[in-house]
Motif scaffolding. Structure first.
Motif, PDB file in Angstrom:
ATOM      1  N   CYS A   5     -10.718   4.126  -0.018  1.00  0.00           N
ATOM      2  CA  CYS A   5      -9.279   4.177   0.268  1.00  0.00           C
ATOM      3  C   CYS A   5      -9.048   3.352   1.522  1.00  0.00           C
ATOM      4  O   CYS A   5      -9.802   3.486   2.502  1.00  0.00           O
ATOM      5  N   THR A   6      -8.033   2.494   1.503  1.00  0.00           N
ATOM      6  CA  THR A   6      -7.828   1.599   2.648  1.00  0.00           C
ATOM      7  C   THR A   6      -7.366   2.328   3.902  1.00  0.00           C
ATOM      8  O   THR A   6      -7.418   1.764   4.995  1.00  0.00           O
ATOM      9  N   HIS A   7      -6.926   3.567   3.773  1.00  0.00           N
ATOM     10  CA  HIS A   7      -6.605   4.354   4.966  1.00  0.00           C
ATOM     11  C   HIS A   7      -7.874   4.699   5.768  1.00  0.00           C
ATOM     12  O   HIS A   7      -7.842   4.804   6.992  1.00  0.00           O
ATOM     13  N   ASP A  17       0.860  -1.179   0.000  1.00  0.00           N
ATOM     14  CA  ASP A  17       0.000   0.000   0.000  1.00  0.00           C
ATOM     15  C   ASP A  17       0.895   1.227   0.000  1.00  0.00           C
ATOM     16  O   ASP A  17       2.107   1.135   0.260  1.00  0.00           O
ATOM     17  N   SER A  18       0.302   2.369  -0.234  1.00  0.00           N
ATOM     18  CA  SER A  18       1.033   3.626  -0.206  1.00  0.00           C
ATOM     19  C   SER A  18       1.243   4.099   1.234  1.00  0.00           C
ATOM     20  O   SER A  18       1.345   5.298   1.488  1.00  0.00           O
ATOM     21  N   ALA A  77      -3.220  -3.581  -1.750  1.00  0.00           N
ATOM     22  CA  ALA A  77      -4.106  -3.072  -0.699  1.00  0.00           C
ATOM     23  C   ALA A  77      -4.253  -1.558  -0.755  1.00  0.00           C
ATOM     24  O   ALA A  77      -4.183  -0.858   0.259  1.00  0.00           O
ATOM     25  N   CYS A  78      -4.472  -1.066  -1.956  1.00  0.00           N
ATOM     26  CA  CYS A  78      -4.594   0.372  -2.193  1.00  0.00           C
ATOM     27  C   CYS A  78      -5.592   0.539  -3.320  1.00  0.00           C
ATOM     28  O   CYS A  78      -5.396  -0.006  -4.410  1.00  0.00           O
ATOM     29  N   TYR A 122       4.279  -7.283   4.498  1.00  0.00           N
ATOM     30  CA  TYR A 122       3.569  -6.038   4.207  1.00  0.00           C
ATOM     31  C   TYR A 122       4.597  -4.966   3.873  1.00  0.00           C
ATOM     32  O   TYR A 122       5.533  -4.721   4.637  1.00  0.00           O
ATOM     33  N   GLY A 162      -3.289   0.029   4.144  1.00  0.00           N
ATOM     34  CA  GLY A 162      -3.493  -1.383   3.848  1.00  0.00           C
ATOM     35  C   GLY A 162      -3.471  -2.284   5.050  1.00  0.00           C
ATOM     36  O   GLY A 162      -3.815  -3.476   4.952  1.00  0.00           O
TER      37      GLY A 162
END
Length: 262
Positions: free
Chosen positions: A183-185, A10-11, A72-73, A33, A15
């Motif tokens: 967004c996963t955040h 992820d960024s 995961a993004c 991860y 994620g």
């Protein structure tokens, strides 16, 4: 390959909300991860920049022997997974905003989507909205600034509260009864979001469906790790490791992140 790890990237820290669900469903799987916090947020970058970063992340995870990669993004998933699948032979699991369940469940025929610019302007998002949300008003909102505040450790700041109110109040004016987090955040913000929109509005994210899809693909490809011992969990981050660790600590699982120059 069954005992090789699952890769997740992820960024940044977002994620982790996906990792948690995958780990919960597949506790015996080793997972690596990769948090590319140095380049967060992806949502404000060009499509080509996003693709290039995704290839870089993939190469790193492949160098660690990963058998499957979860992107995961949402921004990366909607902009780069097709290219990744065309180039590599291992399975990729992508994330999509939960437009379909929101559109199926809405009573007011109005749903809100809070996501990054990169997700909302992607071809995949357009196709899914057209396919699943016919007859439904879709209130799109770019969440500018949210990821940057979270990655800077300012999730509970006054700035964050003002941003969330700015983005969510117009949705309430449009009578939305579902807010989709693209967004996963954002799932880390669900308590704050519910304080603003009320508990009568449903909030949807994609962590659990992604975990189920990961299990399905591992099963189909005969890649499930069938050992009974707990899987090893490894976390790499390339910026602000203390902020990443603070979010990892929320799960109370005593895992530690390692800072890398990546």
């Amino acid at each position: 390959m069954n005992k090789q790890p699952i890769g997740i990237f992820d960024s940044g820290l977002g994620g982790l909300t996906v990792w948690r669900e995958v780990h919960r469903l597949l506790p015996n799987e080793d997972m690596i991860y990769l948090a590319d916090s140095r380049n967060a947020p992806y949502g404000e970058k060009s499509k080509q920049d996003i693709i290039d970063l995704c290839f870089k992340n993939t190469e790193y995870l492949l160098s660690k022997g990963c058998k499957l990669i979860v992107v995961a993004c949402n921004t990366a998933s909607t902009n780069a997974v097709a290219e990744l699948r065309a180039h590599y032979s291992i399975p990729f699991i992508r994330i999509q905003p939960a437009i379909k369940p929101a559109a199926l469940q809405t009573k007011t025929k109005s749903i809100g989507i809070l996501a990054t610019k990169g997700t909302l302007t992607s071809e995949l998002f357009y196709e899914n909205t057209k396919k699943f949300a016919q007859g439904v008003t879709v209130v799109e909102q770019v969440g500018n600034g949210i990821v940057a505040l979270m990655e800077a450790g300012k999730m509970h700041s006054e700035e964050m509260e003002l941003l969330l109110k700015k983005y969510l109040y117009p949705m309430l004016e449009m009578k939305v009864d579902h807010v989709v987090l693209g967004c996963t955040h954002y799932p880390f913000l669900i308590p704050q979001i519910k304080e603003i929109i009320g508990y009568q509005v449903a909030v949807l994210d994609t962590g659990e469906p992604v975990a189920r899809q990961t299990r399905n693909i591992l099963t189909q490809e005969n890649l499930l790790n069938e050992t009974e011992s707990p899987g090893k969990q490894t976390f790499y981050v390339n910026k602000n490791p203390e902020v990443f660790q603070s979010f990892l600590d929320k799960f109370e699982l005593n895992f530690k992140a390692e800072e890398i120059d990546f």
